[in-house]
Scaffold this active site. Structure first.
Site, PDB file in Angstrom:
ATOM      1  N   LYS A 183      -8.890  25.889  59.673  1.00  0.00           N
ATOM      2  CA  LYS A 183      -8.600  27.084  58.888  1.00  0.00           C
ATOM      3  C   LYS A 183      -7.207  26.931  58.298  1.00  0.00           C
ATOM      4  O   LYS A 183      -6.201  27.105  58.983  1.00  0.00           O
ATOM      5  CB  LYS A 183      -8.641  28.354  59.727  1.00  0.00           C
ATOM      6  N   GLU A 258       2.399  24.724  68.140  1.00  0.00           N
ATOM      7  CA  GLU A 258       3.678  24.314  67.547  1.00  0.00           C
ATOM      8  C   GLU A 258       4.195  25.529  66.810  1.00  0.00           C
ATOM      9  O   GLU A 258       3.671  25.925  65.778  1.00  0.00           O
ATOM     10  CB  GLU A 258       3.475  23.120  66.605  1.00  0.00           C
ATOM     11  N   CYS A 297       9.941  24.526  59.758  1.00  0.00           N
ATOM     12  CA  CYS A 297      10.131  24.928  61.153  1.00  0.00           C
ATOM     13  C   CYS A 297      11.329  24.223  61.779  1.00  0.00           C
ATOM     14  O   CYS A 297      11.974  24.757  62.685  1.00  0.00           O
ATOM     15  CB  CYS A 297       8.865  24.659  61.968  1.00  0.00           C
ATOM     16  N   GLU A 400      14.013  33.477  63.498  1.00  0.00           N
ATOM     17  CA  GLU A 400      13.649  32.498  62.476  1.00  0.00           C
ATOM     18  C   GLU A 400      13.480  33.194  61.129  1.00  0.00           C
ATOM     19  O   GLU A 400      12.587  34.016  60.952  1.00  0.00           O
ATOM     20  CB  GLU A 400      12.353  31.791  62.871  1.00  0.00           C
TER      21      GLU A 400
END
Length: 506
Positions: A183, A258, A297, A400
């Protein structure tokens, strides 16, 4: 499947070897973030489409040839896929740039890395021994540990590196003999759709590779909980990752996550003792923070610089950040593209506003750029931003941001630098800049991050494991450990001369 450059309703769900529309008939427009205009339409799948895809993958694993195909043949197919990626490099690179908003050059590099991943896992499985012999202490016993595919793998991939992150899952899964349902992000699905076509062209049996385009709250959630899925691999944000883990827990399936990062880039004064060293450290700090508009990331979003060189370093960093050329990624000479969506830009703007309220000093950026021929007014552009005099209590330092925002903290001692770098819930990656080899090894050894770069930032090696500590996730991608994620281990004990045991009377 729809052409990636045409606005038309598409059959972008691939199930059991066939392209199809969503069961509901729903579709979604894919927007170019440079101008907010639609350039493609994809099927909007849901739980029904997901169930069909999982069923196809289950049949292909239980009844099809792929799990029993010799490793050498699986490796040969992966190499053919790599060759096809090289053949289509320009087309796929431009599609990735348009879909995700990055520059064409970044898109081309991504395709090169995807091809490298397929080749690496092909070479890895082709060179393996058939099993590890275990000494049972008897010549009449043959004992061996073998690796087998997990089964049906669900892969949920992010919007920032659509094809690269998909390849880190698909290549080892296929190398190990699994089937899968992927997906892609509903925002950036186009190159993953194209990859499925390449897998079919390379000769992958029907049902091995399946894709469902659709949102996370329906397709992703169903994949995570589905009883016929044996493994779910997710790359994305912390909140979504915890939901995936919770959904997978009742069926006790394997989970690889992750997740995010808040990555420190530590610069010691001795790294800047020469003009060349200073220029290199500044240049790499820019790359660490602003590649792909900071939507990475592993972005070096926290600059932690020794106090004695802070003023000069930040001044030069800000001067050069102001010169970064923003624009549509498909235009020549553009160095930084837009953010991926209006929602992402609004999130970045909110973080910058909160930082300024909490006392940060704006050195550059902090706003939307003026529109131009390269920057359409409706595009999701935001200027590279440097925030000085930041501290750990600020949200922009703790959380983040995933945008072109660099925060600056300072230190005086090595211990203070390490403490600042480790003062995060995440532990994905970090960098250390120093001219002292002993200090480099000491600091790298003390940092609680899955990857530590010394006098560099951002490179990765397909043969080296990638993963994080803390809330950056569980499991590993790339390298031998990345292949191991998609395998189960079986011990086969064969008695060559069986005899009665006589434990019981009778």
């Amino acid at each position: 499947m729809a052409e990636s450059t045409e606005l038309q309703a598409s059959q972008t769900i691939h199930v059991g070897g066939e392209w199809r529309a969503a069961v509901s008939g729903a579709t979604r427009e894919i927007l170019d973030p440079a101008d907010a205009l639609p350039f493609a339409v994809v099927a909007e799948g849901d739980e029904k489409d997901t169930d069909l895809a999982v069923a196809a993958a289950r049949r292909a694993f239980d009844e099809g040839p792929w799990p029993r195909t010799p490793a050498a043949e699986r490796a040969a197919l992966l190499r053919r896929v790599a060759d096809l990626l090289v053949r289509d490099r320009e087309k796929l690179g431009r599609l990735e740039a348009r879909d995700a908003g990055k520059t064409v050059e970044e898109g081309r590099v991504d395709i090169d890395c995807v091809a490298d991943a397929f080749r690496y896992f092909a070479d890895l499985v082709a060179a393996e021994a058939p099993g590890r012999v275990v000494d049972a202490g008897s010549p009449d016993v043959h004992s061996v540990v073998v690796h087998e595919p997990v089964g049906v793998c669900a892969m949920i991939t992010p919007w920032n590196y659509p094809l690269l992150q998909a390849s880190w899952k698909i290549a080892p899964a296929l190398a190990a003999g699994n089937t899968f349902v992927v997906k892609p992000s509903e925002i950036t699905p186009m190159t993953t759709i194209a990859l499925i076509d390449l897998l079919v062209e390379a000769g992958l049996p029907a049902g091995v590779a399946n894709i469902v385009t659709g949102p996370g709250h329906t397709v992703g959630a169903r994949l995570s909980e589905h009883p016929d899925v044996d493994l779910v691999s997710f790359t994305g944000g912390l909140l979504s990752g915890t939901k995936v883990a919770q959904a997978a827990a009742p069926t006790v399936k394997k989970v690889a996550l992750e997740l995010g990062g808040k990555n420190p880039n530590v610069v010691f004064a001795d790294a800047c003792a020469t003009e060349e060293g200073f220029d290199t450290a500044v240049d790499q700090a820019l790359n660490a923070a602003f590649i792909h508009s900071g939507q990475v990331c592993s972005a070096g979003a926290r600059l932690i610089v020794e106090e004695s060189v802070r003023d000069r370093f930040v001044a030069e960093l800000a001067r050069r950040a102001r010169k970064i050329r923003l624009g549509r990624g498909t235009e020549d000479g553009v160095e930084c593209g837009p953010l991926v969506s209006e929602q992402q830009r609004a999130k970045v703007e909110a973080y910058v506003a909160s930082a300024l309220e909490e006392g940060a000093v704006l050195r550059c950026g902090g706003k939307r750029p003026e529109p131009s021929t390269e920057r359409p007014e409706n595009g999701y552009f935001y200027e590279p931003t440097v925030l000085d005099h930041c501290h750990r209590e600020m949200r922009v330092v703790r959380e983040e941001v995933f945008g072109p925002v660099l925060t600056v903290e300072t230190f005086r001692t090595e211990d203070e630098a390490v403490a600042l770098a480790n003062d995060t819930e995440y532990g994905l990656a970090g960098g250390v800049w120093t001219a002292d080899p002993g200090r480099a090894r000491r600091v790298a050894g003390r940092l609680r991050h899955g990857t530590v770069w010394i006098n560099d930032f951002h490179p990765y090696l397909p043969q080296a494991e990638w993963g994080g500590f803390g809330k950056s996730g569980v499991g590993r991608e790339l390298g031998p450990a990345g292949l191991a994620e998609y395998r189960e281990t079986k011990h086969v004990y064969q008695n060559l001369a069986p005899k009665p045991v006589r434990w019981f009377a009778g």
